[in-house]
Design a protein around this motif. Sequence first.
Motif, short mmCIF file in Angstrom:
data_model
loop_
_atom_site.label_atom_id
_atom_site.label_comp_id
_atom_site.label_asym_id
_atom_site.label_seq_id
_atom_site.Cartn_x
_atom_site.Cartn_y
_atom_site.Cartn_z
N VAL A 1 0.80 -1.24 0.00
CA VAL A 1 0.00 0.00 0.00
C VAL A 1 0.83 1.29 0.00
O VAL A 1 0.26 2.37 -0.08
N ASN A 2 2.15 1.19 0.10
CA ASN A 2 2.99 2.41 0.04
C ASN A 2 3.93 2.29 -1.16
O ASN A 2 4.93 1.58 -1.11
N ARG A 3 3.60 3.01 -2.23
CA ARG A 3 4.30 2.81 -3.51
C ARG A 3 5.08 4.04 -3.95
O ARG A 3 5.35 4.21 -5.14
N ALA B 1 3.28 -2.66 6.19
CA ALA B 1 2.57 -1.39 6.45
C ALA B 1 2.25 -1.30 7.94
O ALA B 1 1.11 -1.01 8.34
N GLY B 2 3.25 -1.58 8.75
CA GLY B 2 3.11 -1.46 10.20
C GLY B 2 2.11 -2.43 10.81
O GLY B 2 1.64 -2.24 11.93
N GLY B 3 1.75 -3.48 10.08
CA GLY B 3 0.80 -4.48 10.58
C GLY B 3 -0.52 -4.44 9.84
O GLY B 3 -1.30 -5.39 9.89
N PHE B 4 -0.78 -3.34 9.10
CA PHE B 4 -2.06 -3.23 8.37
C PHE B 4 -2.25 -4.43 7.43
O PHE B 4 -3.34 -4.99 7.32
N LEU B 5 -1.17 -4.85 6.76
CA LEU B 5 -1.28 -5.90 5.74
C LEU B 5 -1.40 -7.31 6.33
O LEU B 5 -1.52 -8.28 5.58
N THR B 6 -1.35 -7.42 7.66
CA THR B 6 -1.58 -8.75 8.25
C THR B 6 -3.07 -9.09 8.23
O THR B 6 -3.45 -10.22 8.50
N GLY B 7 -3.93 -8.08 7.97
CA GLY B 7 -5.37 -8.32 7.95
C GLY B 7 -5.99 -8.24 9.33
O GLY B 7 -7.15 -8.63 9.53
N LYS B 8 -5.23 -7.72 10.32
CA LYS B 8 -5.77 -7.67 11.69
C LYS B 8 -6.77 -6.53 11.90
O LYS B 8 -7.44 -6.48 12.92
N GLU C 1 -9.03 3.17 0.46
CA GLU C 1 -8.15 2.76 -0.64
C GLU C 1 -7.26 1.58 -0.21
O GLU C 1 -7.07 0.62 -0.95
N ASN C 2 -6.73 1.67 1.02
CA ASN C 2 -5.87 0.59 1.51
C ASN C 2 -6.66 -0.69 1.78
O ASN C 2 -6.20 -1.80 1.51
N PHE C 3 -7.90 -0.53 2.30
CA PHE C 3 -8.72 -1.73 2.53
C PHE C 3 -9.05 -2.41 1.20
O PHE C 3 -9.12 -3.63 1.12
N ASP C 4 -9.23 -1.61 0.13
CA ASP C 4 -9.46 -2.21 -1.20
C ASP C 4 -8.24 -3.02 -1.63
O ASP C 4 -8.36 -4.13 -2.16
N ALA C 5 -7.05 -2.47 -1.39
CA ALA C 5 -5.82 -3.20 -1.75
C ALA C 5 -5.70 -4.47 -0.90
O ALA C 5 -5.29 -5.53 -1.39
N LEU C 6 -6.09 -4.36 0.36
CA LEU C 6 -6.02 -5.53 1.26
C LEU C 6 -6.96 -6.65 0.77
O LEU C 6 -6.63 -7.83 0.90
N ASP C 7 -8.09 -6.27 0.17
CA ASP C 7 -9.00 -7.29 -0.39
C ASP C 7 -8.24 -8.15 -1.41
O ASP C 7 -8.39 -9.37 -1.45
N ALA C 8 -7.43 -7.49 -2.25
CA ALA C 8 -6.66 -8.23 -3.27
C ALA C 8 -5.63 -9.14 -2.61
O ALA C 8 -5.41 -10.28 -3.03
N LEU D 1 -1.19 -8.45 -7.20
CA LEU D 1 -0.77 -7.70 -6.00
C LEU D 1 -0.16 -6.36 -6.40
O LEU D 1 -0.38 -5.34 -5.77
N THR D 2 0.60 -6.38 -7.49
CA THR D 2 1.20 -5.13 -7.98
C THR D 2 0.09 -4.15 -8.37
O THR D 2 0.18 -2.95 -8.10
N ALA D 3 -0.95 -4.69 -8.98
CA ALA D 3 -2.04 -3.82 -9.45
C ALA D 3 -2.98 -3.40 -8.32
O ALA D 3 -3.83 -2.52 -8.51
N ALA D 4 -2.82 -4.00 -7.14
CA ALA D 4 -3.75 -3.70 -6.03
C ALA D 4 -3.70 -2.22 -5.66
O ALA D 4 -4.68 -1.64 -5.20
N LYS D 5 -2.55 -1.63 -5.82
CA LYS D 5 -2.42 -0.19 -5.61
C LYS D 5 -1.23 0.25 -6.43
O LYS D 5 -0.18 -0.42 -6.39
#
Length: 325
Positions: A193-195, A219-226, A253-260, A318-322
Amino acid sequence: MPLDTVSLGRTGTTVSELAFGTWRFGRADDEGTIEVGRERAHELLDAYADAGGTFIDTADMYGEGRSETYIGEWLADRDREEFVVASKIYWPTREDPNGSGLNRKHLRHQIDRILERLGTDYVDVLYTHRWDDDTPVEEFMRTLDGFVRDGKVNYLGASTFEPNAWKVVKANELADRRGYEPFSLSQPRYNVVNREIEGNYLEMCADYDIGVVPWSPLAGGFLTGKYTRGEDPPADSRAATDQQFVDSYLTEENFDALDAVEAVAEEVGATPGQVSLAWLMHHGQVTAPIVGARTVEQLDENLAAADISLTADQFDRLTAAKRGV
Ligand SMILES: NC(=O)c1ccc[n+]([C@@H]2O[C@H](COP(=O)([O-])OP(=O)(O)OC[C@H]3O[C@@H](n4cnc5c(N)ncnc54)[C@H](OP(=O)(O)O)[C@@H]3O)[C@@H](O)[C@H]2O)c1
């Protein structure tokens, strides 16, 4: 499976394919409670080394020096030569107009404190933690070159100069003209999520053959899905105590990327965090993501990301996720 080894960028040194970040070691919260104390820090380092980890990342300001001290105590019972230790200098470490930045006085003072705390004669990598607008590039590149010549530092890295690729170019072109040691590594923030580094900065790293060692790969834990859309963060998570973290990471926007990320995780039978790390590890320009973890359980989960294979299609999704720039 134990971690594989990879080349540390273009250098002749090798490191494990995942680095371990120790930013939370010795870090005190507003009430003065230490987040990861000495005992836990040593357990984490043991778990990392047992998994084949060799690349330890710290900084002079982490836990006001306690991160380096804990690592130094731990290294004292190990063979220091088996580990590649990176530290950083820039941020203020004392009340003093010369007590921060990349001025010669601060650099020279800090390098000796770093070596003292780590209990070692040299660090493998020294990063400038940030760019310093107030110190001429000639002054800091020459001082850093002296550290390499004196055997206190093996390689130089630039941390978080992005998105300004010109800063690395300016420093390395000067180093080339003067015969100084150049930056051979960079440590930018980079994750699903940080590109910010995509485009100009990554192209510069490729052109100058500079290794990329990403920080905050989860992303500081965001991408673990917690974290879940619209719900309060778990009580013991980073978001529970850090509003700035919530504002910058817990966005639609980040939650949309996390869906992917979660969709790919389901397909490969892994956790979203492992898939996020695997995406970086499959990226041709990434040397070794620096995983952070507060507990051994988190660390074990993260290190198992090395066992995950992504198909080209999964990598592309995953590349296209954001997208970056
Ligand atoms: N150069 C720089 O300016 C810079 C800046 C930042 C970091 N760094 C380096 O990069 C390292 C990593 O940064 P980071 O801590 O932001 O990395 P990260 O891997 O993106 O985030 C780590 C955090 O995510 C959570 N987490 C990790 N694994 C988890 C798991 N399996 N399950 C659930 N939660 C998990 C933990 O936080 P909670 O449990 O508290 O939620 C942990 O502290 C640092 O230690 C430091 O060495 C460098």
